[in-house]
Design an enzyme around this catalytic site. Structure first.
Site, PDB file in Angstrom:
ATOM      1  N   SER A  19      32.145  61.169 -21.468  1.00 35.45           N
ATOM      2  CA  SER A  19      32.890  60.677 -22.640  1.00 35.45           C
ATOM      3  C   SER A  19      34.393  60.547 -22.393  1.00 35.45           C
ATOM      4  O   SER A  19      34.986  59.541 -22.799  1.00 35.45           O
ATOM      5  CB  SER A  19      32.649  61.592 -23.843  1.00 35.45           C
ATOM      6  N   LYS A  68      24.170  68.928 -32.399  1.00 36.77           N
ATOM      7  CA  LYS A  68      24.025  67.699 -33.196  1.00 36.77           C
ATOM      8  C   LYS A  68      23.558  67.944 -34.630  1.00 36.77           C
ATOM      9  O   LYS A  68      23.948  67.217 -35.536  1.00 36.77           O
ATOM     10  CB  LYS A  68      23.075  66.725 -32.494  1.00 36.77           C
ATOM     11  N   GLY A 131      12.282  64.171 -30.306  1.00 38.40           N
ATOM     12  CA  GLY A 131      13.418  65.071 -30.482  1.00 38.40           C
ATOM     13  C   GLY A 131      14.567  64.382 -31.207  1.00 38.40           C
ATOM     14  O   GLY A 131      14.364  63.378 -31.915  1.00 38.40           O
ATOM     15  N   GLY A 132      15.769  64.908 -31.027  1.00 40.40           N
ATOM     16  CA  GLY A 132      16.943  64.397 -31.733  1.00 40.40           C
ATOM     17  C   GLY A 132      17.232  62.939 -31.407  1.00 40.40           C
ATOM     18  O   GLY A 132      17.591  62.161 -32.303  1.00 40.40           O
ATOM     19  N   ARG A 154       4.748  65.362 -26.734  1.00 40.55           N
ATOM     20  CA  ARG A 154       3.983  66.483 -26.155  1.00 40.55           C
ATOM     21  C   ARG A 154       3.478  67.406 -27.259  1.00 40.55           C
ATOM     22  O   ARG A 154       2.313  67.738 -27.330  1.00 40.55           O
ATOM     23  CB  ARG A 154       4.896  67.228 -25.168  1.00 40.55           C
ATOM     24  N   GLY A 251      19.762  54.642 -19.563  1.00 42.42           N
ATOM     25  CA  GLY A 251      20.480  54.629 -20.831  1.00 42.42           C
ATOM     26  C   GLY A 251      21.999  54.533 -20.714  1.00 42.42           C
ATOM     27  O   GLY A 251      22.708  54.839 -21.683  1.00 42.42           O
TER      28      GLY A 251
HETATM   29  P1  NAP Z   1      15.600  67.095 -27.558  1.00 41.61           P
HETATM   30  O1  NAP Z   1      15.924  67.005 -28.997  1.00 41.61           O
HETATM   31  O2  NAP Z   1      15.710  68.400 -26.854  1.00 41.61           O
HETATM   32  O3  NAP Z   1      14.079  66.545 -27.417  1.00 41.61           O
HETATM   33  C1  NAP Z   1      13.431  66.597 -26.188  1.00 41.61           C
HETATM   34  C2  NAP Z   1      12.110  65.832 -26.260  1.00 41.61           C
HETATM   35  O4  NAP Z   1      11.571  65.757 -24.933  1.00 41.61           O
HETATM   36  C3  NAP Z   1      11.048  66.488 -27.124  1.00 41.61           C
HETATM   37  O5  NAP Z   1      10.291  65.491 -27.766  1.00 41.61           O
HETATM   38  C4  NAP Z   1      10.184  67.241 -26.074  1.00 41.61           C
HETATM   39  O6  NAP Z   1       8.849  67.423 -26.470  1.00 41.61           O
HETATM   40  C5  NAP Z   1      10.236  66.246 -24.941  1.00 41.61           C
HETATM   41  N1  NAP Z   1       9.982  66.859 -23.620  1.00 41.61           N
HETATM   42  C6  NAP Z   1      10.760  67.746 -22.945  1.00 41.61           C
HETATM   43  N2  NAP Z   1      10.208  68.050 -21.758  1.00 41.61           N
HETATM   44  C7  NAP Z   1       9.059  67.327 -21.669  1.00 41.61           C
HETATM   45  C8  NAP Z   1       8.037  67.227 -20.686  1.00 41.61           C
HETATM   46  N3  NAP Z   1       8.099  67.907 -19.532  1.00 41.61           N
HETATM   47  N4  NAP Z   1       7.004  66.367 -20.905  1.00 41.61           N
HETATM   48  C9  NAP Z   1       6.943  65.669 -22.065  1.00 41.61           C
HETATM   49  N5  NAP Z   1       7.859  65.736 -23.052  1.00 41.61           N
HETATM   50  C10 NAP Z   1       8.906  66.571 -22.852  1.00 41.61           C
HETATM   51  O7  NAP Z   1      16.484  66.091 -26.687  1.00 41.61           O
HETATM   52  P2  NAP Z   1      17.165  64.719 -27.207  1.00 41.61           P
HETATM   53  O8  NAP Z   1      18.480  64.994 -27.817  1.00 41.61           O
HETATM   54  O9  NAP Z   1      16.153  63.993 -28.003  1.00 41.61           O
HETATM   55  O10 NAP Z   1      17.466  63.951 -25.821  1.00 41.61           O
HETATM   56  C11 NAP Z   1      16.422  63.352 -25.099  1.00 41.61           C
HETATM   57  C12 NAP Z   1      16.980  62.504 -23.953  1.00 41.61           C
HETATM   58  O11 NAP Z   1      17.748  61.423 -24.455  1.00 41.61           O
HETATM   59  C13 NAP Z   1      17.889  63.256 -22.978  1.00 41.61           C
HETATM   60  O12 NAP Z   1      17.547  62.854 -21.663  1.00 41.61           O
HETATM   61  C14 NAP Z   1      19.288  62.764 -23.338  1.00 41.61           C
HETATM   62  O13 NAP Z   1      20.157  62.780 -22.217  1.00 41.61           O
HETATM   63  C15 NAP Z   1      18.979  61.325 -23.740  1.00 41.61           C
HETATM   64  N6  NAP Z   1      19.997  60.727 -24.641  1.00 41.61           N
HETATM   65  C16 NAP Z   1      20.692  59.637 -24.180  1.00 41.61           C
HETATM   66  C17 NAP Z   1      21.629  59.033 -24.997  1.00 41.61           C
HETATM   67  C18 NAP Z   1      22.393  57.828 -24.494  1.00 41.61           C
HETATM   68  O14 NAP Z   1      23.383  57.452 -25.107  1.00 41.61           O
HETATM   69  N7  NAP Z   1      21.960  57.188 -23.418  1.00 41.61           N
HETATM   70  C19 NAP Z   1      21.887  59.513 -26.279  1.00 41.61           C
HETATM   71  C20 NAP Z   1      21.139  60.633 -26.740  1.00 41.61           C
HETATM   72  C21 NAP Z   1      20.197  61.225 -25.900  1.00 41.61           C
HETATM   73  P3  NAP Z   1       8.393  68.718 -27.336  1.00 41.61           P
HETATM   74  O15 NAP Z   1       8.663  68.378 -28.759  1.00 41.61           O
HETATM   75  O16 NAP Z   1       6.948  68.858 -27.023  1.00 41.61           O
HETATM   76  O17 NAP Z   1       9.218  69.883 -26.835  1.00 41.61           O
END
Ligand code: NAP
Length: 282
Positions: A19, A68, A131-132, A154, A251
């Site tokens: 950022s 968040k 997730g978020g 999952r 992304g």
């Molecule tokens: P989060 O809220 O922690 O959610 C994680 C998700 O991943 C949950 O649905 C979890 O499933 C699943 N998961 C984790 N390990 C897994 C595995 N081994 N196999 C299958 N599913 C798995 O995280 P988040 O904030 O949503 O972020 C997710 C991703 O988006 C990250 O990589 C982040 O860097 C990326 N992101 C990118 C941007 C961008 O601007 N490019 C913006 C925001 C986020 P469960 O519910 O079963 O635990």
């Protein structure tokens, strides 16, 4: 603008955040002087940190994991996008108030439509993860009227609650949308084909780790998009190509575009993202 504007990105871990570099690039375009901090903040220290930052004349903050959801508690006004996401990725001071917003959906749609030239209208879309990030992007995806949206997670129950929360809010039935939620079983995943598959799980944050998706999932897929950004193709992107996806993307473009929207909220200036899109910061 003569005054130095104070911005920051906060979360834990925070070392990896790009950022400061992204916003410095935007500020340079307008000759705006900025000070951009990168601070490790936990949910326990969030209230004190925010209070000190805004008392000190701070203008805008990028919010990352694990803050968040918690950051919403400190806003006077919460945007519809942040309310639907139950999370924010940006908060800022304006007219003596603190505003919370979620620019992730805006960033993804801008990257898909303008940078990658992919329209979502009438498309069949699969989102992996609930997730978020999934909460942040799904309202914006639904606004584009896809014909089908499937959330596979999952932990199946989280996909169901996400569908319930967002389905009611966006009144999706009016849009002739097939909206399904389920787990990561082959039966659920392979009961259809998809134009676009979005990986919103955090699996790519762990180098070399695979979700374990069936190879046939990617047959006929036009674009497989990983929200995670990485210089090398992620395992998800590699598996998508091996399974027959026509195109893959990480992304980075979403990150830059959501940052540009945050910068607009903070300054009322719309930065040009083209240079950063061409040349990602290592
Ligand atoms: P989060 O809220 O922690 O959610 C994680 C998700 O991943 C949950 O649905 C979890 O499933 C699943 N998961 C984790 N390990 C897994 C595995 N081994 N196999 C299958 N599913 C798995 O995280 P988040 O904030 O949503 O972020 C997710 C991703 O988006 C990250 O990589 C982040 O860097 C990326 N992101 C990118 C941007 C961008 O601007 N490019 C913006 C925001 C986020 P469960 O519910 O079963 O635990």
């Amino acid at each position: 603008m003569d005054k130095k504007l104070k911005f920051a990105v906060i979360g834990k871990p925070i070392g990896h955040s790009k950022s400061p570099e992204i916003h410095q690039d935007f500020a340079n375009q307008f000759d705006v002087k900025i000070e951009f901090r990168k601070d490790e903040v936990t949910p326990e220290t969030l209230e004190t940190w925010l209070s000190d930052f805004f008392k000190d004349g701070g203008k805008g903050v990028s919010i990352t994991l694990p803050l968040k959801e918690a950051a919403l508690n400190y806003a006077d006004e919460i945007s519809d996008q942040a309310r639907l996401a139950s999370a924010c990725n940006v908060i800022y001071a304006k007219d003596e108030k603190i505003f919370a917003d979620c620019t992730d959906g805006f960033g993804l749609i801008k990257d898909l439509e303008e940078n990658l030239k992919v329209s979502l209208e009438d498309k069949k879309i699969l989102i992996l993860g609930a997730g978020g990030a999934a909460r942040g992007i799904i309202p914006s995806i639904l606004e584009r009227n896809p014909s089908k949206l499937k959330i596979a997670n999952r932990t199946e129950s989280k996909a169901f609650s996400l569908k319930k929360d967002l389905g009611i809010e966006v009144n999706f039935r009016k849009k002739n949308l097939t909206f399904e939620a389920g787990g990561l079983s082959d039966d659920f995943l392979l009961s259809g084909s998809y134009d676009l598959i979005i990986n919103s799980t955090s699996v790519s944050t762990k180098a070399g780790e695979s979700i374990g998706l069936p190879k046939a999932l990617f047959s006929g897929t036009k674009l497989a998009y990983d929200l995670f950004y990485s210089v090398e193709n992620t395992v998800f992107m590699q598996e998508a190509l091996a399974g027959g996806a026509q195109k893959v993307s990480d992304g980075w473009g979403m990150l830059v575009e959501q940052g540009a929207e945050s910068f607009r909220l903070w300054t009322n200036l719309i930065p040009d993202t083209s240079r950063l899109l061409e040349k990602p910061i290592d």
